[in-house]
Write a protein that holds these residues in place. Structure first.
Motif, PDB file in Angstrom:
ATOM      1  N   LEU A 129       0.835  -1.208   0.000  1.00  0.00           N
ATOM      2  CA  LEU A 129       0.000   0.000   0.000  1.00  0.00           C
ATOM      3  C   LEU A 129       0.870   1.259   0.000  1.00  0.00           C
ATOM      4  CD1 LEU A 129      -2.862   0.956  -0.056  1.00  0.00           C
ATOM      5  CD2 LEU A 129      -2.962   0.743   2.436  1.00  0.00           C
ATOM      6  N   ALA A 130       1.964   1.240   0.766  1.00  0.00           N
ATOM      7  CA  ALA A 130       2.872   2.388   0.800  1.00  0.00           C
ATOM      8  C   ALA A 130       3.477   2.622  -0.584  1.00  0.00           C
ATOM      9  CB  ALA A 130       3.974   2.153   1.828  1.00  0.00           C
ATOM     10  N   LEU A 131       3.890   1.551  -1.236  1.00  0.00           N
ATOM     11  CA  LEU A 131       4.500   1.695  -2.567  1.00  0.00           C
ATOM     12  C   LEU A 131       3.475   2.164  -3.605  1.00  0.00           C
ATOM     13  CD1 LEU A 131       6.847  -1.436  -2.597  1.00  0.00           C
ATOM     14  CD2 LEU A 131       7.516   0.959  -2.342  1.00  0.00           C
ATOM     15  N   ALA A 132       2.261   1.664  -3.501  1.00  0.00           N
ATOM     16  CA  ALA A 132       1.208   2.111  -4.427  1.00  0.00           C
ATOM     17  C   ALA A 132       0.964   3.606  -4.226  1.00  0.00           C
ATOM     18  CB  ALA A 132      -0.065   1.308  -4.195  1.00  0.00           C
ATOM     19  N   TYR A 133       0.944   4.040  -2.974  1.00  0.00           N
ATOM     20  CA  TYR A 133       0.736   5.458  -2.675  1.00  0.00           C
ATOM     21  C   TYR A 133       1.902   6.307  -3.187  1.00  0.00           C
ATOM     22  CZ  TYR A 133       0.940   9.770   0.012  1.00  0.00           C
ATOM     23  OH  TYR A 133       1.071  11.085   0.374  1.00  0.00           O
ATOM     24  N   LEU A 134       3.135   5.794  -3.020  1.00  0.00           N
ATOM     25  CA  LEU A 134       4.287   6.560  -3.500  1.00  0.00           C
ATOM     26  C   LEU A 134       4.263   6.692  -5.020  1.00  0.00           C
ATOM     27  CD1 LEU A 134       7.209   5.282  -1.229  1.00  0.00           C
ATOM     28  CD2 LEU A 134       5.888   7.393  -1.017  1.00  0.00           C
ATOM     29  N   LYS A 135       3.730   5.659  -5.670  1.00  0.00           N
ATOM     30  CA  LYS A 135       3.652   5.706  -7.139  1.00  0.00           C
ATOM     31  C   LYS A 135       2.541   6.641  -7.607  1.00  0.00           C
ATOM     32  CE  LYS A 135       3.825   2.718 -11.163  1.00  0.00           C
ATOM     33  NZ  LYS A 135       3.853   1.369 -11.695  1.00  0.00           N
ATOM     34  N   ASP A 136       1.466   6.710  -6.832  1.00  0.00           N
ATOM     35  CA  ASP A 136       0.300   7.492  -7.242  1.00  0.00           C
ATOM     36  C   ASP A 136      -0.379   8.089  -6.002  1.00  0.00           C
ATOM     37  OD1 ASP A 136      -2.057   8.517  -8.134  1.00  0.00           O
ATOM     38  OD2 ASP A 136      -2.741   6.698  -9.143  1.00  0.00           O
ATOM     39  N   HIS A 137      -0.025   9.337  -5.676  1.00  0.00           N
ATOM     40  CA  HIS A 137      -0.562   9.980  -4.468  1.00  0.00           C
ATOM     41  C   HIS A 137      -2.080  10.122  -4.491  1.00  0.00           C
ATOM     42  CE1 HIS A 137       3.437  10.580  -3.259  1.00  0.00           C
ATOM     43  NE2 HIS A 137       3.280  11.690  -2.553  1.00  0.00           N
ATOM     44  N   ASP A 138      -2.653  10.200  -5.696  1.00  0.00           N
ATOM     45  CA  ASP A 138      -4.102  10.382  -5.783  1.00  0.00           C
ATOM     46  C   ASP A 138      -4.882   9.155  -5.313  1.00  0.00           C
ATOM     47  OD1 ASP A 138      -3.862  12.950  -6.633  1.00  0.00           O
ATOM     48  OD2 ASP A 138      -4.016  12.470  -8.770  1.00  0.00           O
ATOM     49  N   LEU A 139      -4.147   8.069  -5.071  1.00  0.00           N
ATOM     50  CA  LEU A 139      -4.765   6.861  -4.512  1.00  0.00           C
ATOM     51  C   LEU A 139      -5.608   7.209  -3.281  1.00  0.00           C
ATOM     52  CD1 LEU A 139      -4.612   3.722  -4.890  1.00  0.00           C
ATOM     53  CD2 LEU A 139      -2.801   3.718  -3.183  1.00  0.00           C
ATOM     54  N   VAL A 140      -5.084   8.126  -2.469  1.00  0.00           N
ATOM     55  CA  VAL A 140      -5.776   8.527  -1.236  1.00  0.00           C
ATOM     56  C   VAL A 140      -7.197   8.997  -1.530  1.00  0.00           C
ATOM     57  CG1 VAL A 140      -5.782  10.274   0.610  1.00  0.00           C
ATOM     58  CG2 VAL A 140      -3.658   9.128  -0.017  1.00  0.00           C
ATOM     59  N   LYS A 141      -7.356   9.711  -2.647  1.00  0.00           N
ATOM     60  CA  LYS A 141      -8.675  10.270  -2.972  1.00  0.00           C
ATOM     61  C   LYS A 141      -9.629   9.193  -3.485  1.00  0.00           C
ATOM     62  CE  LYS A 141      -6.537  14.496  -4.612  1.00  0.00           C
ATOM     63  NZ  LYS A 141      -5.988  14.841  -5.928  1.00  0.00           N
ATOM     64  N   ARG A 142      -9.053   8.128  -4.068  1.00  0.00           N
ATOM     65  CA  ARG A 142      -9.915   7.110  -4.697  1.00  0.00           C
ATOM     66  C   ARG A 142     -10.291   5.958  -3.775  1.00  0.00           C
ATOM     67  NH1 ARG A 142      -5.898   7.886  -8.749  1.00  0.00           N
ATOM     68  NH2 ARG A 142      -5.039   5.858  -8.211  1.00  0.00           N
ATOM     69  N   ILE A 143      -9.452   5.723  -2.766  1.00  0.00           N
ATOM     70  CA  ILE A 143      -9.725   4.608  -1.849  1.00  0.00           C
ATOM     71  C   ILE A 143     -10.710   5.067  -0.776  1.00  0.00           C
ATOM     72  CG2 ILE A 143      -8.700   3.136  -0.061  1.00  0.00           C
ATOM     73  CD1 ILE A 143      -7.901   2.205  -2.807  1.00  0.00           C
ATOM     74  N   ARG A 144     -11.768   4.292  -0.608  1.00  0.00           N
ATOM     75  CA  ARG A 144     -12.813   4.709   0.323  1.00  0.00           C
ATOM     76  C   ARG A 144     -12.366   4.563   1.775  1.00  0.00           C
ATOM     77  NH1 ARG A 144     -18.589   1.676   0.641  1.00  0.00           N
ATOM     78  NH2 ARG A 144     -19.477   2.867   2.359  1.00  0.00           N
ATOM     79  N   LYS A 145     -11.622   3.474   2.033  1.00  0.00           N
ATOM     80  CA  LYS A 145     -11.314   3.178   3.438  1.00  0.00           C
ATOM     81  C   LYS A 145     -10.181   2.153   3.502  1.00  0.00           C
ATOM     82  CE  LYS A 145     -12.229   2.883   7.832  1.00  0.00           C
ATOM     83  NZ  LYS A 145     -12.521   3.871   8.856  1.00  0.00           N
ATOM     84  N   VAL A 146      -9.338   2.272   4.506  1.00  0.00           N
ATOM     85  CA  VAL A 146      -8.286   1.278   4.733  1.00  0.00           C
ATOM     86  C   VAL A 146      -8.464   0.706   6.139  1.00  0.00           C
ATOM     87  CG1 VAL A 146      -5.809   0.844   4.826  1.00  0.00           C
ATOM     88  CG2 VAL A 146      -6.683   2.567   3.238  1.00  0.00           C
ATOM     89  N   TRP A 147      -8.576  -0.601   6.206  1.00  0.00           N
ATOM     90  CA  TRP A 147      -8.712  -1.307   7.491  1.00  0.00           C
ATOM     91  C   TRP A 147      -7.394  -2.010   7.761  1.00  0.00           C
ATOM     92  CZ3 TRP A 147     -13.472  -0.480   9.694  1.00  0.00           C
ATOM     93  CH2 TRP A 147     -14.479  -0.037   8.824  1.00  0.00           C
ATOM     94  N   ILE A 148      -6.793  -1.715   8.898  1.00  0.00           N
ATOM     95  CA  ILE A 148      -5.452  -2.232   9.161  1.00  0.00           C
ATOM     96  C   ILE A 148      -5.427  -3.069  10.434  1.00  0.00           C
ATOM     97  CG2 ILE A 148      -3.070  -1.597   9.760  1.00  0.00           C
ATOM     98  CD1 ILE A 148      -3.506   1.005   8.136  1.00  0.00           C
ATOM     99  N   MET A 149      -4.899  -4.288  10.320  1.00  0.00           N
ATOM    100  CA  MET A 149      -4.526  -5.026  11.532  1.00  0.00           C
ATOM    101  C   MET A 149      -3.072  -4.678  11.788  1.00  0.00           C
ATOM    102  SD  MET A 149      -2.903  -7.511  13.207  1.00  0.00           S
ATOM    103  CE  MET A 149      -3.094  -6.922  14.880  1.00  0.00           C
TER     104      MET A 149
END
Ligand SMILES: O=c1[nH]cnc2c1ncn2[C@@H]1O[C@H](CO)[C@@H](O)[C@H]1O
Length: 308
Positions: A129-149
């Motif tokens: 997820l970190a690498l996907a975000y670094l590749k494309d910052h706009d990911l934050v705007k498109r992802i509805r929610k992140v659930w983390i254990m």
């Protein structure tokens, strides 16, 4: 009602497999992304493929992601999950194969296809997820929610302070928790308190004697022994609880919204720092679960296992 769309990000071993089964029951799983963590990477891939095949879910694609954390050295924990990550259960070689597309690209592509809808169930180190975000910052705007254990308040299961997923890749965890995603974190202690399967419950599952219960018992046998050997009162199922909380947020009985950061240094590496008194004003808050509904969680789990 249409099922919510999710990506299941996983270092697939023991409880991850049950969490994946639950996720496929609760949600429309658009893909499983594999990341380095629990056991040998090849075994994690095989375990995910096998679990899907076993469950008649071969149409769910598996995308291979990062086979190491961003920066640190980590160790796999075969002592927790068994040598193969499946409680030493001798599983057959799956015929299903992973996709050729990299997990990071799959996360970005799916977030565009299901813009504003897609949720991430991350029961794993947060490298992909970190690498996907670094590749494309706009990911934050498109992802509805992140659930983390991930994370521990003070009772680390890997070092005195650190929970395994945050410990494996604290740099990735920091990137993800400060990126601006809408996040819910389910820390280790909450899962130990409410997602421990006690002996009487274990026997109840064993007695179900169906395909799903057989799978559950086999993959979690070593996890159970390990959990007990370090002082838990049964097998602990952090990933299954996190997926259940994602499905039904009323399972989060108590929570706070605070910012967190993750230590990256020496003995405290992987430790979760919670800004309890809002001292870092400019940081984004995330939901931190403090107490989960054990009864409801176990109802969901037993209901799933009984329906085989
Ligand atoms: O001792 C353990 N018990 C349960 N899960 C563990 C353990 N060690 C590593 N994991 C893995 O890390 C997360 C929990 O910290 C879970 O995602 C699980 O897959």
């Amino acid at each position: 009602m249409a099922k919510r769309k999710v990506i299941f990000d996983s270092d697939t071993a023991s409880d991850d497999t049950i969490a994946l089964m639950l996720a496929s029951d609760f949600f429309e799983v658009k893909g499983v992304t594999i990341v380095a963590g629990n056991v040998k990477f090849e075994n994690e891939i095989r375990n995910a493929l096998f679990t899907l095949e076993y469950s008649g879910l071969s149409d769910i694609p598996v995308f291979v992601g990062s086979n190491r954390p961003i920066l640190g050295k980590w160790r796999t924990v075969e002592e927790v999950h068994g040598k193969n990550g499946m409680g030493d259960w001798k599983i057959s070689e799956p015929t299903k194969k992973p996709e050729s597309e990299h997990a990071i690209d799959a996360i970005i592509r799916l977030s565009k296809e299901y813009n504003g809808e897609l949720e991430i169930l991350a029961v794993s180190p947060l490298t992909n997820l970190a690498l996907a975000y670094l590749k494309d910052h706009d990911l934050v705007k498109r992802i509805r929610k992140v659930w983390i254990m991930g994370g521990a308040f003070s009772k680390g299961n890997t070092t005195p302070l650190a929970e395994f997923n945050f410990w494996v890749d604290p740099e990735a965890a920091n990137i993800v928790v400060s990126a601006g995603f809408d996040i819910t974190v389910v820390p280790w202690e909450v899962t130990e308190e409410s997602a421990t399967i006690y002996d009487n419950e274990w026997e109840k599952i064993e007695k179900l004697g169906n395909r799903r219960s057989e799978f559950f018992i086999n993959v979690n046998r070593v996890l159970r022994e390990y959990s007990k050997s370090v002082g838990s009162k049964g097998s602990v199922h952090p990933d299954s609880l996190t997926v259940s909380i994602a499905y039904d947020n009323s399972l989060a009985l108590s929570y706070v919204y605070k910012s967190i950061s993750v230590e990256t240094c020496s003995d405290s590496r992987g430790a979760m720092l919670v800004d309890w008194y809002n001292q870092f004003k400019d940081r984004n808050s995330i939901q931190i679960v403090l107490k989960a509904d054990e009864k409801k969680f176990k109802q969901y789990l037993f209901d799933y296992l009984s329906r085989a």
